[in-house]
Scaffold this motif. Structure first.
Motif, PDB file in Angstrom:
ATOM      1  N   ALA A 538      -2.851 -29.311 -15.194  1.00  0.00           N
ATOM      2  CA  ALA A 538      -3.622 -27.649 -15.833  1.00  0.00           C
ATOM      3  C   ALA A 538      -4.431 -28.137 -16.122  1.00  0.00           C
ATOM      4  O   ALA A 538      -5.650 -27.126 -16.479  1.00  0.00           O
ATOM      5  CB  ALA A 538      -2.774 -28.470 -17.503  1.00  0.00           C
ATOM      6  N   SER A 539      -5.597 -29.451 -15.785  1.00  0.00           N
ATOM      7  CA  SER A 539      -6.878 -29.637 -16.041  1.00  0.00           C
ATOM      8  C   SER A 539      -7.257 -29.072 -15.342  1.00  0.00           C
ATOM      9  O   SER A 539      -9.111 -28.196 -15.358  1.00  0.00           O
ATOM     10  CB  SER A 539      -7.347 -30.810 -17.196  1.00  0.00           C
ATOM     11  N   ARG A 540      -6.473 -29.205 -14.095  1.00  0.00           N
ATOM     12  CA  ARG A 540      -8.020 -28.478 -12.396  1.00  0.00           C
ATOM     13  C   ARG A 540      -7.572 -27.188 -12.617  1.00  0.00           C
ATOM     14  O   ARG A 540      -8.604 -26.363 -12.356  1.00  0.00           O
ATOM     15  CB  ARG A 540      -6.502 -29.546 -11.508  1.00  0.00           C
ATOM     16  N   ARG A 541      -6.660 -26.350 -13.536  1.00  0.00           N
ATOM     17  CA  ARG A 541      -6.578 -25.029 -13.484  1.00  0.00           C
ATOM     18  C   ARG A 541      -7.704 -24.687 -14.010  1.00  0.00           C
ATOM     19  O   ARG A 541      -8.853 -23.512 -14.106  1.00  0.00           O
ATOM     20  CB  ARG A 541      -4.772 -24.485 -13.511  1.00  0.00           C
ATOM     21  N   GLU A 542      -7.277 -25.314 -15.147  1.00  0.00           N
ATOM     22  CA  GLU A 542      -9.052 -24.295 -16.345  1.00  0.00           C
ATOM     23  C   GLU A 542      -9.804 -24.785 -15.992  1.00  0.00           C
ATOM     24  O   GLU A 542     -11.224 -24.012 -16.124  1.00  0.00           O
ATOM     25  CB  GLU A 542      -8.303 -25.452 -17.855  1.00  0.00           C
ATOM     26  N   LYS A 543     -10.003 -26.333 -15.184  1.00  0.00           N
ATOM     27  CA  LYS A 543     -11.639 -25.901 -13.988  1.00  0.00           C
ATOM     28  C   LYS A 543     -12.291 -25.024 -13.809  1.00  0.00           C
ATOM     29  O   LYS A 543     -13.058 -24.595 -13.309  1.00  0.00           O
ATOM     30  CB  LYS A 543     -11.699 -27.738 -13.642  1.00  0.00           C
ATOM     31  N   LEU A 544     -10.787 -25.451 -12.659  1.00  0.00           N
ATOM     32  CA  LEU A 544     -11.495 -24.596 -11.450  1.00  0.00           C
ATOM     33  C   LEU A 544     -11.331 -22.827 -11.526  1.00  0.00           C
ATOM     34  O   LEU A 544     -11.922 -21.756 -11.310  1.00  0.00           O
ATOM     35  CB  LEU A 544     -10.099 -24.561 -10.286  1.00  0.00           C
ATOM     36  N   PHE A 545     -10.872 -22.402 -12.432  1.00  0.00           N
ATOM     37  CA  PHE A 545     -10.763 -21.229 -13.173  1.00  0.00           C
ATOM     38  C   PHE A 545     -11.467 -20.748 -14.311  1.00  0.00           C
ATOM     39  O   PHE A 545     -10.626 -19.894 -16.009  1.00  0.00           O
ATOM     40  CB  PHE A 545      -9.116 -20.712 -12.694  1.00  0.00           C
ATOM     41  N   TYR A 546     -12.779 -21.605 -14.015  1.00  0.00           N
ATOM     42  CA  TYR A 546     -13.246 -21.454 -16.040  1.00  0.00           C
ATOM     43  C   TYR A 546     -13.738 -20.051 -16.391  1.00  0.00           C
ATOM     44  O   TYR A 546     -13.924 -19.265 -17.040  1.00  0.00           O
ATOM     45  CB  TYR A 546     -14.452 -22.279 -15.998  1.00  0.00           C
ATOM     46  N   TYR A 547     -13.744 -18.431 -15.015  1.00  0.00           N
ATOM     47  CA  TYR A 547     -14.420 -17.339 -15.384  1.00  0.00           C
ATOM     48  C   TYR A 547     -13.547 -16.634 -15.881  1.00  0.00           C
ATOM     49  O   TYR A 547     -14.078 -15.727 -15.996  1.00  0.00           O
ATOM     50  CB  TYR A 547     -15.299 -17.561 -13.708  1.00  0.00           C
ATOM     51  N   LEU A 548     -12.550 -16.300 -15.670  1.00  0.00           N
ATOM     52  CA  LEU A 548     -11.436 -16.141 -16.578  1.00  0.00           C
ATOM     53  C   LEU A 548     -11.390 -16.128 -17.816  1.00  0.00           C
ATOM     54  O   LEU A 548     -11.593 -17.260 -18.091  1.00  0.00           O
ATOM     55  CB  LEU A 548      -9.646 -16.590 -15.265  1.00  0.00           C
TER      56      LEU A 548
END
Length: 567
Positions: A538-548
């Motif tokens: 969950a944290s990885r996805r939030e970090k990678l897709f911060y621009y959404l």
């Protein structure tokens, strides 16, 4: 194609002479006709009505032979006839009703030949059919069950059992073409193809031989057998996406896809006539909401190989073909009409002759298919196809090669998916597998530019993807925003759909696609220079897709992410 011979209105069977402007009433009944059937060896037409009555009509003499009404409980509402079918030798007539009862009737006198009807379901009986050797009978019902019966002796049938393997309505139920011990097949809107072993079924246990999931592409609406170059026939399926699909029973996979008639509504029913046995070109009679048409077989997407005309003003409910295959009978909704049409064989053969490459109707090779491409032969899309066909060959040969380029009319099949995407058609991985399989079976490892055009026309959505379809798909996962017509989903939900469901993307693919769509440059500082590798999912996805954005609305999805310009 057809010439009108007879018809009825408001439940009356009439003979209409257009030349003499005369109308002769043959039968005056106000009850609506719900189902029609022809005898396999005699020139008679059987009508089933909403009040449970049956009428047998000699369509050669235009005379009513017999009328019979099935029993109904005193004071109860009439039970409509929902399905009729004669055995191939014409000695048995099966009749299904809306309450689930199944009668075995005399083929001419129409009265029951058994003491009591079968009553193995409480829902309407549909798709009655007999095996080619007259030994077995089967039907589906409104609860998606498939039931089978075996003939024992004169007027004696035994129930073999039923199975409910479909989660959605059964659209086709038919026995195999083998003369003896033919298997039974059912195909439903759930895209499940089931094969039943009726020959070895006993003691109310219907045996299942195979259970296959056919690659989905639209809802299947009708199924029939289609002869293909003298080989074993394949299943011909008409779908809700204006497509024909051919399914090989050996591999249980789609072996052909063709664009169907581009009419206002899709093909809802289809039956095959002609073929080698009839010494006539194989042709299919099809029906849409109001039209009856002819389709030359096998279908290949050529629009000149089909023709249709309006035969009922509101809705064409059903049609049947005479045993001589010269006449087609149709019944309509609300108009209560039953019409008799003559099939013009010469016109069908001329249709096939003129539709070939270079034919008098189709013109130069590929012209029929190019009519289905935006802009036609000289349009921008055809020019883009030529360019992409050449570019793909160059990419396949290597962009850094210093050798002279060899551009031919042959493209390796591995480049097909990228070419389709470059042309604005984005097939799923399952659709790509189907296309590649079709090319390998028909053309080998390489395809020509003509093959590319035909594949594009036959596989792309006929009328594109409507915005309403996107909204329907988005709303299936989204929640409504109070006080507006807008729907939305969280960023976590959106990423879960992309990364965890269906043909899921991996993190790198999702990153690449979303950055390209949103024109976002790589920000190594924001992404922590790969420190996300040590984080939980969950944290990885939030970090990678911060621009959404944290909340993704349908408007953002369409306008910003996909960049669709609404007209």
């Amino acid at each position: 194609m057809f010439s009108s011979c007879a018809g009825t209105a408001a439940g009356r069977l009439v003979l209409v002479s257009f030349e003499q402007e005369q109308c002769v009433v043959l039968q005056d009944r106000q009850e609506a006709v719900t189902v029609i059937q022809t005898h396999p060896e005699r020139s008679v037409l059987l009508l089933g009505r909403a009040n449970g009555s049956l009428s047998l009509i000699d369509y050669a003499k235009k005379e009513v032979m017999v009328t019979f009404t099935l029993d109904c409980k005193l004071g109860a509402d009439p039970v409509p006839i929902t399905s009729l079918c004669y055995s191939p030798n014409g000695t048995v007539l099966a009749c299904g009703r809306a309450n689930g009862s199944l009668y075995v009737l005399h083929p001419v006198l129409l009265h029951p030949v058994t003491a009591h009807p079968f009553h193995k379901t409480r829902t309407a009986v549909h798709h009655l059919c007999f095996s080619p050797d007259n030994m077995f009978m089967a039907h589906s019902d409104g609860a998606n069950f498939v039931s089978a019966y075996r003939w024992l002796s004169e007027h004696r049938w035994v129930y073999l059992g039923k199975k409910q393997l479909h989660t959605k309505p059964v659209r086709g139920l038919l026995f195999g073409p083998q003369p003896c011990a033919a298997p039974l097949f059912s195909f439903g809107e759930d895209h499940i193809l089931v094969e039943y072993d009726v020959a070895n079924s006993l003691n109310s246990t219907l045996l299942v031989t195979r259970f296959d999931n056919i690659e989905p592409s639209g809802l299947p609406l009708s199924v029939t057998w289609c002869p293909v170059n003298g080989d074993e026939p394949v299943l011909l399926i008409a779908t809700s996406e204006f497509k024909y699909r051919l399914v090989d029973l050996t591999t249980r996979s789609v072996c052909g896809t063709a664009q169907g008639p581009r009419l206002h509504t899709t093909v809802s029913a289809i039956q095959t006539i002609g073929g080698a046995a009839a010494r006539a070109p194989a042709t299919a009679v099809y029906a849409t909401q109001r039209r009856l048409g002819l389709q030359c077989l096998p279908p290949d997407g050529n629009p000149f190989k089909n023709v249709a005309m309006i035969v009922h003003p509101v809705k064409l409910m059903a049609f049947v073909i005479s045993p001589c295959e010269e006449f087609v009978f149709t019944c309509g909704s609300q108009d209560h009409g039953v019409l008799m049409w003559r099939v013009n064989r010469a016109a069908a053969e001329a249709l096939l002759e003129g539709a070939g490459a270079g034919g008098r109707r189709s013109g130069p090779e590929l012209e029929p298919w190019l009519l289905s491409v935006e802009g036609g032969r000289e349009g921008w899309l055809v020019q883009a196809m030529r360019d992409m066909f050449c570019y793909a060959q160059m990419l396949h040969q290597g962009t850094l090669s210093t050798e002279p380029r060899l551009i031919t009319d042959s493209l390796p099949v591995c480049e097909l998916p990228d070419v389709m995407r470059a042309l604005g058609f984005f097939p799923s991985q399952s659709q790509i597998n189907t296309m590649v399989s079709e090319v390998l079976n028909r053309c080998g490892e390489n395809l020509s530019s003509s093959d590319l055009v035909k594949l594009y026309v036959n596989h792309k959505p006929v009328f594109g993807t409507a915005l309403a379809k996107l909204r329907e798909a988005f709303d299936a996962f989204a929640y409504p925003i109070e006080g507006t017509d807008e729907t939305a989903m969280t960023r976590e939900k959106f990423l879960s759909i992309l990364l965890d469901r269906g043909e899921a993307l991996d993190l790198d693919e999702a990153q690449s696609v979303l950055r390209e769509l949103l024109q976002v440059e790589t920000d190594t500082e924001a992404e922590g220079q790969y420190s996300y590798l040590l984080m939980d999912e969950a944290s990885r996805r939030e970090k990678l897709f911060y621009y959404l954005p944290e909340t993704i609305t349908f408007s953002y999805f369409v306008d910003t992410l996909l960049g669709i310009v609404k007209k």
